[in-house]
Design a protein around this motif. Sequence first.
Motif, PDB file in Angstrom:
ATOM      1  N   GLN A   1       0.851  -1.195   0.000  1.00  0.00           N
ATOM      2  CA  GLN A   1       0.000   0.000   0.000  1.00  0.00           C
ATOM      3  C   GLN A   1       0.881   1.237   0.000  1.00  0.00           C
ATOM      4  O   GLN A   1       1.923   1.282   0.661  1.00  0.00           O
ATOM      5  CB  GLN A   1      -0.895   0.021   1.241  1.00  0.00           C
ATOM      6  CG  GLN A   1      -1.955  -1.079   1.253  1.00  0.00           C
ATOM      7  CD  GLN A   1      -2.837  -0.971   2.480  1.00  0.00           C
ATOM      8  OE1 GLN A   1      -2.368  -0.674   3.571  1.00  0.00           O
ATOM      9  NE2 GLN A   1      -4.120  -1.211   2.294  1.00  0.00           N
ATOM     10  N   LEU A   2       0.448   2.235  -0.736  1.00  0.00           N
ATOM     11  CA  LEU A   2       1.206   3.470  -0.811  1.00  0.00           C
ATOM     12  C   LEU A   2       1.347   4.114   0.559  1.00  0.00           C
ATOM     13  O   LEU A   2       2.394   4.676   0.893  1.00  0.00           O
ATOM     14  CB  LEU A   2       0.513   4.446  -1.777  1.00  0.00           C
ATOM     15  CG  LEU A   2       1.193   5.816  -1.944  1.00  0.00           C
ATOM     16  CD1 LEU A   2       2.585   5.659  -2.532  1.00  0.00           C
ATOM     17  CD2 LEU A   2       0.329   6.729  -2.820  1.00  0.00           C
ATOM     18  N   GLU A   3       0.285   4.002   1.375  1.00  0.00           N
ATOM     19  CA  GLU A   3       0.280   4.675   2.666  1.00  0.00           C
ATOM     20  C   GLU A   3       1.344   4.126   3.627  1.00  0.00           C
ATOM     21  O   GLU A   3       1.673   4.763   4.626  1.00  0.00           O
ATOM     22  CB  GLU A   3      -1.102   4.557   3.323  1.00  0.00           C
ATOM     23  CG  GLU A   3      -2.181   5.372   2.631  1.00  0.00           C
ATOM     24  CD  GLU A   3      -2.698   4.684   1.369  1.00  0.00           C
ATOM     25  OE1 GLU A   3      -2.239   3.558   1.073  1.00  0.00           O
ATOM     26  OE2 GLU A   3      -3.533   5.282   0.672  1.00  0.00           O
ATOM     27  N   THR A   4       1.873   2.929   3.344  1.00  0.00           N
ATOM     28  CA  THR A   4       2.861   2.327   4.258  1.00  0.00           C
ATOM     29  C   THR A   4       4.218   2.118   3.596  1.00  0.00           C
ATOM     30  O   THR A   4       5.058   1.398   4.116  1.00  0.00           O
ATOM     31  CB  THR A   4       2.358   0.969   4.773  1.00  0.00           C
ATOM     32  OG1 THR A   4       2.125   0.089   3.662  1.00  0.00           O
ATOM     33  CG2 THR A   4       1.077   1.147   5.574  1.00  0.00           C
ATOM     34  N   VAL A   5       4.442   2.768   2.461  1.00  0.00           N
ATOM     35  CA  VAL A   5       5.723   2.610   1.760  1.00  0.00           C
ATOM     36  C   VAL A   5       6.892   3.075   2.633  1.00  0.00           C
ATOM     37  O   VAL A   5       7.933   2.427   2.697  1.00  0.00           O
ATOM     38  CB  VAL A   5       5.703   3.379   0.423  1.00  0.00           C
ATOM     39  CG1 VAL A   5       7.118   3.610  -0.097  1.00  0.00           C
ATOM     40  CG2 VAL A   5       4.888   2.619  -0.605  1.00  0.00           C
ATOM     41  N   GLY A   6       6.713   4.223   3.304  1.00  0.00           N
ATOM     42  CA  GLY A   6       7.787   4.740   4.156  1.00  0.00           C
ATOM     43  C   GLY A   6       8.133   3.778   5.273  1.00  0.00           C
ATOM     44  O   GLY A   6       9.303   3.476   5.519  1.00  0.00           O
ATOM     45  N   ARG A   7       7.095   3.271   5.954  1.00  0.00           N
ATOM     46  CA  ARG A   7       7.329   2.307   7.044  1.00  0.00           C
ATOM     47  C   ARG A   7       8.012   1.039   6.519  1.00  0.00           C
ATOM     48  O   ARG A   7       8.913   0.494   7.157  1.00  0.00           O
ATOM     49  CB  ARG A   7       5.996   1.948   7.696  1.00  0.00           C
ATOM     50  CG  ARG A   7       6.144   1.006   8.888  1.00  0.00           C
ATOM     51  CD  ARG A   7       4.770   0.505   9.306  1.00  0.00           C
ATOM     52  NE  ARG A   7       3.940   1.594   9.805  1.00  0.00           N
ATOM     53  CZ  ARG A   7       3.872   1.962  11.079  1.00  0.00           C
ATOM     54  NH1 ARG A   7       4.586   1.324  11.976  1.00  0.00           N
ATOM     55  NH2 ARG A   7       3.079   2.950  11.439  1.00  0.00           N
TER      56      ARG A   7
ATOM     57  N   PRO B   1      16.881   9.040   3.810  1.00  0.00           N
ATOM     58  CA  PRO B   1      16.645   8.130   2.674  1.00  0.00           C
ATOM     59  C   PRO B   1      15.238   7.542   2.637  1.00  0.00           C
ATOM     60  O   PRO B   1      14.587   7.548   1.571  1.00  0.00           O
ATOM     61  CB  PRO B   1      17.702   7.037   2.875  1.00  0.00           C
ATOM     62  CG  PRO B   1      18.777   7.675   3.672  1.00  0.00           C
ATOM     63  CD  PRO B   1      18.071   8.627   4.580  1.00  0.00           C
ATOM     64  N   THR B   2      14.763   7.016   3.774  1.00  0.00           N
ATOM     65  CA  THR B   2      13.428   6.408   3.757  1.00  0.00           C
ATOM     66  C   THR B   2      12.346   7.466   3.565  1.00  0.00           C
ATOM     67  O   THR B   2      11.300   7.194   2.969  1.00  0.00           O
ATOM     68  CB  THR B   2      13.180   5.627   5.059  1.00  0.00           C
ATOM     69  OG1 THR B   2      13.587   6.419   6.188  1.00  0.00           O
ATOM     70  CG2 THR B   2      13.985   4.340   5.066  1.00  0.00           C
ATOM     71  N   PHE B   3      12.580   8.670   4.066  1.00  0.00           N
ATOM     72  CA  PHE B   3      11.638   9.776   3.833  1.00  0.00           C
ATOM     73  C   PHE B   3      11.563  10.075   2.331  1.00  0.00           C
ATOM     74  O   PHE B   3      10.470  10.281   1.774  1.00  0.00           O
ATOM     75  CB  PHE B   3      12.087  11.013   4.603  1.00  0.00           C
ATOM     76  CG  PHE B   3      11.025  12.068   4.703  1.00  0.00           C
ATOM     77  CD1 PHE B   3      10.217  12.163   5.827  1.00  0.00           C
ATOM     78  CD2 PHE B   3      10.823  12.978   3.675  1.00  0.00           C
ATOM     79  CE1 PHE B   3       9.239  13.143   5.924  1.00  0.00           C
ATOM     80  CE2 PHE B   3       9.849  13.958   3.748  1.00  0.00           C
ATOM     81  CZ  PHE B   3       9.053  14.040   4.891  1.00  0.00           C
ATOM     82  N   LEU B   4      12.718  10.099   1.672  1.00  0.00           N
ATOM     83  CA  LEU B   4      12.746  10.392   0.238  1.00  0.00           C
ATOM     84  C   LEU B   4      12.066   9.287  -0.567  1.00  0.00           C
ATOM     85  O   LEU B   4      11.384   9.567  -1.564  1.00  0.00           O
ATOM     86  CB  LEU B   4      14.198  10.564  -0.226  1.00  0.00           C
ATOM     87  CG  LEU B   4      14.939  11.795   0.301  1.00  0.00           C
ATOM     88  CD1 LEU B   4      16.365  11.803  -0.211  1.00  0.00           C
ATOM     89  CD2 LEU B   4      14.221  13.080  -0.113  1.00  0.00           C
ATOM     90  N   ILE B   5      12.269   8.033  -0.157  1.00  0.00           N
ATOM     91  CA  ILE B   5      11.624   6.924  -0.869  1.00  0.00           C
ATOM     92  C   ILE B   5      10.107   7.090  -0.848  1.00  0.00           C
ATOM     93  O   ILE B   5       9.429   6.932  -1.872  1.00  0.00           O
ATOM     94  CB  ILE B   5      12.039   5.579  -0.233  1.00  0.00           C
ATOM     95  CG1 ILE B   5      13.530   5.307  -0.471  1.00  0.00           C
ATOM     96  CG2 ILE B   5      11.201   4.426  -0.814  1.00  0.00           C
ATOM     97  CD1 ILE B   5      14.078   4.163   0.358  1.00  0.00           C
ATOM     98  N   ARG B   6       9.573   7.443   0.315  1.00  0.00           N
ATOM     99  CA  ARG B   6       8.125   7.660   0.425  1.00  0.00           C
ATOM    100  C   ARG B   6       7.689   8.863  -0.403  1.00  0.00           C
ATOM    101  O   ARG B   6       6.652   8.823  -1.075  1.00  0.00           O
ATOM    102  CB  ARG B   6       7.755   7.872   1.897  1.00  0.00           C
ATOM    103  CG  ARG B   6       6.290   8.228   2.130  1.00  0.00           C
ATOM    104  CD  ARG B   6       5.394   7.061   1.701  1.00  0.00           C
ATOM    105  NE  ARG B   6       3.995   7.339   1.969  1.00  0.00           N
ATOM    106  CZ  ARG B   6       3.188   7.970   1.115  1.00  0.00           C
ATOM    107  NH1 ARG B   6       3.650   8.390  -0.055  1.00  0.00           N
ATOM    108  NH2 ARG B   6       1.920   8.178   1.430  1.00  0.00           N
TER     109      ARG B   6
END
Length: 733
Positions: free
Chosen positions: A129-135, A349-354
């Motif tokens: 799900q897009l909403e949990t990509v960052g997590r 990095p994970t912020f940018l991925i989201r």
Amino acid sequence: HLFLVLVIEGGALMAVELMGAKLVAPFYGGSLYVWAAVLAITVLGLTLGYHAGGRLAKKRPSETKLFVALGISALLVLALPLTASISMAFTRGMDLIVGICVTCVLLLLPPMLCFGIVGPLVVALMSSQLETVGRTAGTVYFTSTLGGIAATFFLGLYFIPVAGLRLCATVTGLSLAALPVLYIMKMLFGGGKRGSSAFVPLRRDRSIPATAKRSKGSSKKSKSRKPVRRSIYLFAVLEGATVMAVELLAARMIAPYFGSSLYVWATVIGFTLLALAIGYFAGGIMADKYGGPDTLLWVLLTASIFLMLMPVSSQWLTIAFVNITPGAAVILVSLILILPPLLFLGMIPTFLIRKLSARADSAGSNAGVVYTISSASSIVALPVFGFLVIPRYGLTMPSIITGFAVGLIPFVKLIARQRYISLGFIPVVLFSFWATKTHQPGKAVDVQYYSEGLLGQLLVADVSKDRFLFVNRTGQTWVDKETFKPKWDYASYVRSICSKSPEKSSALILGLGGGTVANIFQNSLGFSVDAVELDQRIAEVAKRYFALNSKVNVVVDDARHYLEESQKKYDVILFDVYRGEAPPPHVFTLESLTRTKSLLKEDGLIIVNFNGFWNGKIGEAARSIYKTLLAAGLETGILPTPGDEAGRNMLFVASRKKQDFHTLRLPLLQHGKEVDIEALFENPQKVDLTDAVVLTDNKPILELLNIRAGNAWRKGYVEMTKRFYKEGIPLFR
């Protein structure tokens, strides 16, 4: 099961990096050149892997591709010892730095490329799900980094030194190989159906489009999503370079007080990985919940503040913890110094991925792009900071200016958006520059020379009538500043022992220091002297501040590399080589000493200068060196200098056949009277070598055995460092 994959992959990655440096050491040594090359090639391999993994994740991510990459990496890891031998044989005769780089490319680039592929593929397989990509992205890299932390402490501090490199490569390779084997078994015995066994993947159902799984609200949100500007990739560039800079700066800031022993190194690396792991996870959660335009700016601004305060906080923290045990102190200082800036940088990095992922199925490819850019920038930052910025400008100003550069753009953007609380950035900048002003040194200490470089911090200081050379605040040379006569007894002992050899004998000194023994060999004994010294600065300091004779031939090279490449025979070979309080383990192995024996003339002498601890657990390192000399087929005598164990030196005098030291050209003088030096040797019949080990290239355990002795030896210099600090001499500049 993908979490198991990540833990093993993360641990294997760190294991290969650690083993790579140790496998290269028997020919090229363990200098900063080697570690810089290992780190740079490791990051380069990961960069290429992230890019390849991102491309694979974009086209059609599958578990089959993931486990093929893991299977290939397993074969490469199992072959590491053989690959190292072939690579070093291939590069024999090359220039030191060129040979190191080529060897590291051949040894480390292929497995690291495979490891780099794993992350983006797992992100793609786990993102539903897009909403949990960052997590999801945060969890993936958090889990992998936790595996790296475990490997750092277990392998670096115990398994590699005790079990050996070959066994470590075998265990690591088999652990990786187990993953594709289990996958194949699942496909065969589970009929190839997902969910038919307990080994169930966490991945989205490909039969249902990702967009169909979202709520109507989230669907509308995705449709109205604005395209992300490519300038956002600059944040990845900034993050990668800054993380590398912080790691290099923090290690150098800690070294002048705590040294560069195995425990200090492991603590710094461990907290670096821990901070990044927490940052990856927190950044993913924050990106999912608070993905607004200001969040990333606040994260960068906070990281910049901690970075600018590092120079002053590291010195204050060190002095604040002077009354607790060194082990606890280095943990607390590292925790407070390293964790905050790297935690916030790890969020990026994970912020940018989201931020970049418009759809859930693009998360894997975006993870590959972000980490490719981040890693590529860290490759550039490594030589720039390690070999240019820090040696030329020290630690304080690079730390402040790097922090200022990281925070400037976020500060300007936040002010433009009327986030006036960000004005707190200004007093932090002013304070960090103001804090660089130090008190004028008192009259008791006169600093003649200071620099940061290859071996760390070099300091030449005059105290009363004495002159000292310090490497990371551990004494390397102590002389009378007027006559340059050495103050340590071991120099006069070496002078007398070596006077057994006639004038015009050839001598090799491994480890120049201030050049006091080189001058004794050249001036008093009339020898022809070659002195091998890795750090060019030490050679220059010896000539300028310690009156090194210009006839001494200084060779800038690693001691082990010189021994392996040299064909010249010597009458005397002296091991006087240290990195601060730590003896380089690759120099004192059976293979190294056997090679040294082959360079010795028939009646020649090998002398090893070591710390004075001999009895009990604290003397285990010295006894192991003695046992290794015996194992190399050398007749070896044990010659302690006067004083207690903490204040003396231990000299091991070795030769092909037993030597008689009753008659010498320059007898030993004590209190103005001649002394029969033969009578000062320890009785070998009384030496208990039960717990001593023969040191080998495969089991580089010397540094582990020497930790107690190194800490005790450094204790006296810690008191001197405190005194210097009170006199206005900072721990670093």
